[in-house]
Design a protein around this motif. Structure first.
Motif, PDB file in Angstrom:
ATOM      1  N   VAL A 141       0.834  -1.205   0.000  1.00  6.52           N
ATOM      2  CA  VAL A 141       0.000   0.000   0.000  1.00  6.52           C
ATOM      3  C   VAL A 141       0.865   1.250   0.000  1.00  6.52           C
ATOM      4  CG1 VAL A 141      -1.620   1.383   1.369  1.00  6.52           C
ATOM      5  CG2 VAL A 141      -2.026  -1.064   1.061  1.00  6.52           C
ATOM      6  N   SER A 142       1.795   1.322   0.942  1.00  6.43           N
ATOM      7  CA  SER A 142       2.592   2.543   1.066  1.00  6.43           C
ATOM      8  C   SER A 142       3.460   2.775  -0.165  1.00  6.43           C
ATOM      9  CB  SER A 142       3.450   2.497   2.333  1.00  6.43           C
ATOM     10  OG  SER A 142       4.301   1.369   2.330  1.00  6.43           O
ATOM     11  N   SER A 143       4.071   1.728  -0.696  1.00  6.75           N
ATOM     12  CA  SER A 143       4.923   1.884  -1.870  1.00  6.75           C
ATOM     13  C   SER A 143       4.108   2.282  -3.097  1.00  6.75           C
ATOM     14  CB  SER A 143       5.703   0.601  -2.153  1.00  6.75           C
ATOM     15  OG  SER A 143       6.681   0.373  -1.163  1.00  6.75           O
ATOM     16  N   ARG A 144       2.953   1.666  -3.278  1.00  5.19           N
ATOM     17  CA  ARG A 144       2.116   2.017  -4.433  1.00  5.19           C
ATOM     18  C   ARG A 144       1.619   3.459  -4.350  1.00  5.19           C
ATOM     19  NH1 ARG A 144       0.386  -2.221  -7.697  1.00  5.19           N
ATOM     20  NH2 ARG A 144       0.929  -4.322  -6.932  1.00  5.19           N
ATOM     21  N   VAL A 145       1.238   3.914  -3.166  1.00  5.80           N
ATOM     22  CA  VAL A 145       0.761   5.295  -3.017  1.00  5.80           C
ATOM     23  C   VAL A 145       1.882   6.282  -3.333  1.00  5.80           C
ATOM     24  CG1 VAL A 145      -0.022   7.030  -1.347  1.00  5.80           C
ATOM     25  CG2 VAL A 145      -1.098   4.765  -1.401  1.00  5.80           C
ATOM     26  N   VAL A 146       3.055   6.068  -2.757  1.00  8.79           N
ATOM     27  CA  VAL A 146       4.165   6.989  -2.990  1.00  8.79           C
ATOM     28  C   VAL A 146       4.604   6.938  -4.451  1.00  8.79           C
ATOM     29  CG1 VAL A 146       6.573   7.459  -2.418  1.00  8.79           C
ATOM     30  CG2 VAL A 146       4.947   6.996  -0.600  1.00  8.79           C
ATOM     31  N   CYS A 147       4.637   5.759  -5.044  1.00  8.68           N
ATOM     32  CA  CYS A 147       4.990   5.656  -6.462  1.00  8.68           C
ATOM     33  C   CYS A 147       3.997   6.436  -7.325  1.00  8.68           C
ATOM     34  CB  CYS A 147       5.015   4.193  -6.899  1.00  8.68           C
ATOM     35  SG  CYS A 147       6.510   3.301  -6.394  1.00  8.68           S
ATOM     36  N   HIS A 148       2.719   6.347  -7.002  1.00  2.00           N
ATOM     37  CA  HIS A 148       1.700   7.074  -7.764  1.00  2.00           C
ATOM     38  C   HIS A 148       1.932   8.581  -7.693  1.00  2.00           C
ATOM     39  CE1 HIS A 148      -2.182   8.428  -9.262  1.00  2.00           C
ATOM     40  NE2 HIS A 148      -2.286   9.170  -8.177  1.00  2.00           N
ATOM     41  N   VAL A 149       2.164   9.103  -6.513  1.00  2.00           N
ATOM     42  CA  VAL A 149       2.332  10.554  -6.348  1.00  2.00           C
ATOM     43  C   VAL A 149       3.604  11.044  -7.030  1.00  2.00           C
ATOM     44  CG1 VAL A 149       2.721  12.394  -4.653  1.00  2.00           C
ATOM     45  CG2 VAL A 149       0.972  10.651  -4.229  1.00  2.00           C
ATOM     46  N   LEU A 150       4.696  10.311  -6.838  1.00  2.00           N
ATOM     47  CA  LEU A 150       5.977  10.741  -7.403  1.00  2.00           C
ATOM     48  C   LEU A 150       6.055  10.483  -8.905  1.00  2.00           C
ATOM     49  CD1 LEU A 150       8.573   9.545  -4.730  1.00  2.00           C
ATOM     50  CD2 LEU A 150       7.333  11.703  -4.849  1.00  2.00           C
ATOM     51  N   GLY A 151       5.420   9.396  -9.374  1.00  2.00           N
ATOM     52  CA  GLY A 151       5.553   9.005 -10.765  1.00  2.00           C
ATOM     53  C   GLY A 151       6.628   7.965 -10.984  1.00  2.00           C
ATOM     54  N   VAL A 152       6.929   7.186  -9.951  1.00  2.68           N
ATOM     55  CA  VAL A 152       7.936   6.128 -10.031  1.00  2.68           C
ATOM     56  C   VAL A 152       7.238   4.801 -10.337  1.00  2.68           C
ATOM     57  CG1 VAL A 152       9.673   4.829  -8.723  1.00  2.68           C
ATOM     58  CG2 VAL A 152       9.481   7.309  -8.424  1.00  2.68           C
ATOM     59  N   PRO A 153       7.691   4.041 -11.314  1.00  2.00           N
ATOM     60  CA  PRO A 153       7.055   2.751 -11.612  1.00  2.00           C
ATOM     61  C   PRO A 153       7.119   1.802 -10.409  1.00  2.00           C
ATOM     62  CG  PRO A 153       8.539   3.384 -13.391  1.00  2.00           C
ATOM     63  CD  PRO A 153       8.793   4.338 -12.260  1.00  2.00           C
ATOM     64  N   TYR A 154       5.998   1.199 -10.083  1.00  2.00           N
ATOM     65  CA  TYR A 154       5.965   0.279  -8.943  1.00  2.00           C
ATOM     66  C   TYR A 154       6.842  -0.941  -9.194  1.00  2.00           C
ATOM     67  CZ  TYR A 154       4.223  -2.802  -5.271  1.00  2.00           C
ATOM     68  OH  TYR A 154       4.140  -3.645  -4.197  1.00  2.00           O
ATOM     69  N   ASP A 155       7.164  -1.213 -10.451  1.00  2.00           N
ATOM     70  CA  ASP A 155       8.035  -2.351 -10.767  1.00  2.00           C
ATOM     71  C   ASP A 155       9.393  -2.253 -10.063  1.00  2.00           C
ATOM     72  OD1 ASP A 155       6.051  -3.201 -12.426  1.00  2.00           O
ATOM     73  OD2 ASP A 155       7.069  -2.720 -14.305  1.00  2.00           O
ATOM     74  N   LEU A 156       9.759  -1.055  -9.639  1.00  2.00           N
ATOM     75  CA  LEU A 156      11.049  -0.856  -8.977  1.00  2.00           C
ATOM     76  C   LEU A 156      10.978  -1.089  -7.470  1.00  2.00           C
ATOM     77  CD1 LEU A 156      12.194   2.447 -10.774  1.00  2.00           C
ATOM     78  CD2 LEU A 156      12.791   0.093 -11.369  1.00  2.00           C
ATOM     79  N   HIS A 157       9.818  -1.495  -6.967  1.00  2.00           N
ATOM     80  CA  HIS A 157       9.619  -1.477  -5.511  1.00  2.00           C
ATOM     81  C   HIS A 157      10.577  -2.397  -4.752  1.00  2.00           C
ATOM     82  CE1 HIS A 157       7.401  -5.270  -4.491  1.00  2.00           C
ATOM     83  NE2 HIS A 157       7.188  -5.274  -5.792  1.00  2.00           N
ATOM     84  N   GLU A 158      10.852  -3.578  -5.266  1.00  2.00           N
ATOM     85  CA  GLU A 158      11.749  -4.476  -4.533  1.00  2.00           C
ATOM     86  C   GLU A 158      13.129  -3.854  -4.364  1.00  2.00           C
ATOM     87  OE1 GLU A 158      11.872  -8.307  -6.302  1.00  2.00           O
ATOM     88  OE2 GLU A 158       9.813  -8.833  -5.733  1.00  2.00           O
ATOM     89  N   GLN A 159      13.580  -3.141  -5.382  1.00  2.00           N
ATOM     90  CA  GLN A 159      14.899  -2.522  -5.310  1.00  2.00           C
ATOM     91  C   GLN A 159      14.922  -1.365  -4.318  1.00  2.00           C
ATOM     92  OE1 GLN A 159      16.774  -2.147  -9.414  1.00  2.00           O
ATOM     93  NE2 GLN A 159      14.714  -2.824  -9.964  1.00  2.00           N
ATOM     94  N   PHE A 160      13.963  -0.427  -4.434  1.00  4.09           N
ATOM     95  CA  PHE A 160      14.041   0.717  -3.521  1.00  4.09           C
ATOM     96  C   PHE A 160      13.660   0.348  -2.092  1.00  4.09           C
ATOM     97  CE2 PHE A 160       9.707   1.830  -5.361  1.00  4.09           C
ATOM     98  CZ  PHE A 160       8.960   1.789  -4.196  1.00  4.09           C
ATOM     99  N   GLU A 161      12.835  -0.676  -1.904  1.00  2.00           N
ATOM    100  CA  GLU A 161      12.521  -1.109  -0.542  1.00  2.00           C
ATOM    101  C   GLU A 161      13.767  -1.709   0.122  1.00  2.00           C
ATOM    102  OE1 GLU A 161       7.809  -2.081  -1.487  1.00  2.00           O
ATOM    103  OE2 GLU A 161       9.200  -3.726  -1.106  1.00  2.00           O
TER     104      GLU A 161
END
Length: 395
Positions: A141-161
């Motif tokens: 939830v938190s990663s998807r929300v922040v990605c949406h606002v910033l414009g960062v693809p959620y596909d990158l979530h494992e890396q930035f987390e």
């Protein structure tokens, strides 16, 4: 006598008991940090709130005397962002970012937050039981929300987390953290350049087209500040979602009310933020001039640590501060987001995410409950942000 800082927690949902004793003893406590550096610890609510607004205390971790304790914001290149600057340079960068987190912008984002929360809860409900609420719900939830606002693809979530976990882990050495800081900015550089020529409706695009293109911001400044917002934004919200869920599941009446369609109002959200106070290391500053505090003086060049958990559990401001009271009438006075010029720029988005995601989780999974007793081993240790590492649940 120098006291070791940070002190250990004896209960995972309470600040270290030493902070209450030190708060009663006086306005300033001399502490020694893991690095061997010394600083003044401030634990009283009124002092913390006032000093957070005092321009004589600098956020610049490169200044001599700054009490470095290994936080992510001290690490290259994140130490070059608006959070580590003062005065006009800080205000200039903050103004470029703040519009994306205004009341109107967050209100427009609420339907997307609702949809993200519903989708994550439904996916979790279709998955195996028991499961880990942190990885199955709070982080997505938190990663998807922040990605949406910033414009960062959620596909990158494992890396930035993963990189954010390294940056906020006090057990990692400086070089590991530096590499993680460089890696998270490298992860975003191509994205930032692409949005300069192919803008969308997001923060990165507006930074590039409205500020970088006009010479008001460098590409490097854009990358570094987006990296800070991405890392801190998803990690803090995920910690609060997991801790908030733990607290609500322990309140039978509130759990049933939310599961039946009730909402989590602003007072309850603020009380969860006050009670958990996840910025557990506090806020570091260095004095650029002598500053008087309760009859004592912080001398120019001395380090200062402002304890947000201690301030938010000060009985002089909050009656019965170690109890969670979702109807507390002054919960909004907390300093969980800091205060003054450096007040968290994303506080409205964080509040809205909690207000949406916690009731929706309980509504979608009304039988949700801990799968095992939650003990100290489930909590993060030596991290910038207090939170649950894992939270096994079933329904």
């Amino acid at each position: 006598m120098l006291r070791p800082y940070p002190a250990p927690r004896t209960e995972p949902l309470r600040p270290p008991p030493q902070y209450a004793r030190w708060r009663a003893e006086g306005p300033l406590t001399p502490v020694v940090l893991p690095s061997g550096a010394t600083a003044w610890l401030v634990t009283r609510y009124e002092d913390v709130r006032r000093l957070l607004r005092d321009p004589r205390l600098s956020s610049d971790s490169a200044r001599e005397g700054y009490p470095r304790f290994g936080a992510a914001v001290e690490t290259e290149p994140l130490n070059r962002t608006f959070i580590g600057s003062d005065g006009p340079p800080h205000a200039r960068l903050r103004r470029m970012i703040a519009a994306e987190f205004s009341v109107a912008a967050v209100r427009r984002t609420r339907p997307t937050i609702d949809a993200i929360a519903d989708g994550c809860a439904d996916r979790m409900g279709r998955g195996p039981r028991p499961t880990d609420l942190v990885s199955a719900y709070a982080l997505p939830v938190s990663s998807r929300v922040v990605c949406h606002v910033l414009g960062v693809p959620y596909d990158l979530h494992e890396q930035f987390e993963h990189l954010t976990e390294v940056l906020t882990d006090g057990r990692r050495d400086d070089e590991e953290k530096r590499r993680a800081g460089v890696a998270i900015t490298d992860l975003l550089r191509d994205l930032v350049r692409d949005r300069a020529t192919n803008p969308r409706d997001d923060l990165v695009s507006r930074l590039m087209t409205e500020h970088v293109a006009t010479g008001g911001l460098t590409e490097r400044e854009a990358v570094d500040n987006v990296a800070l917002l991405l890392g801190a934004g998803h990690d803090t919200s995920a910690s609060m979602l997991a801790l908030g869920a733990l607290s609500l599941l322990g309140d039978e009446r509130e759990r049933h009310r939310l599961a039946a369609g009730g909402e989590l109002d602003r007072t309850a959200v603020d009380e969860l933020l006050r009670f958990h106070s996840i910025i557990q290391l506090g806020v570091a500053r260095v004095a650029t001039a002598d500053v008087a505090v309760g009859g004592r003086v912080i001398r120019r060049g001395e380090g200062v640590v402002l304890s947000l958990p201690a301030a938010n559990h000060d009985p002089a401001r909050f009656a019965g501060p170690d109890a969670l009271d979702l109807r507390r009438d002054n919960a909004h006075q907390h300093v969980a987001f800091g205060f003054g010029a450096h007040h968290c720029v994303g506080h409205l988005l964080a509040r809205e995410t909690l207000a949406s995601a916690l009731p929706r989780l309980l509504r979608r999974l009304p039988g949700l409950c801990p799968a095992v007793p939650v003990t100290g081993r489930h909590f993060k240790e030596s991290m910038d942000f207090h939170g649950l590492r894992t939270f096994p649940v079933t329904w």
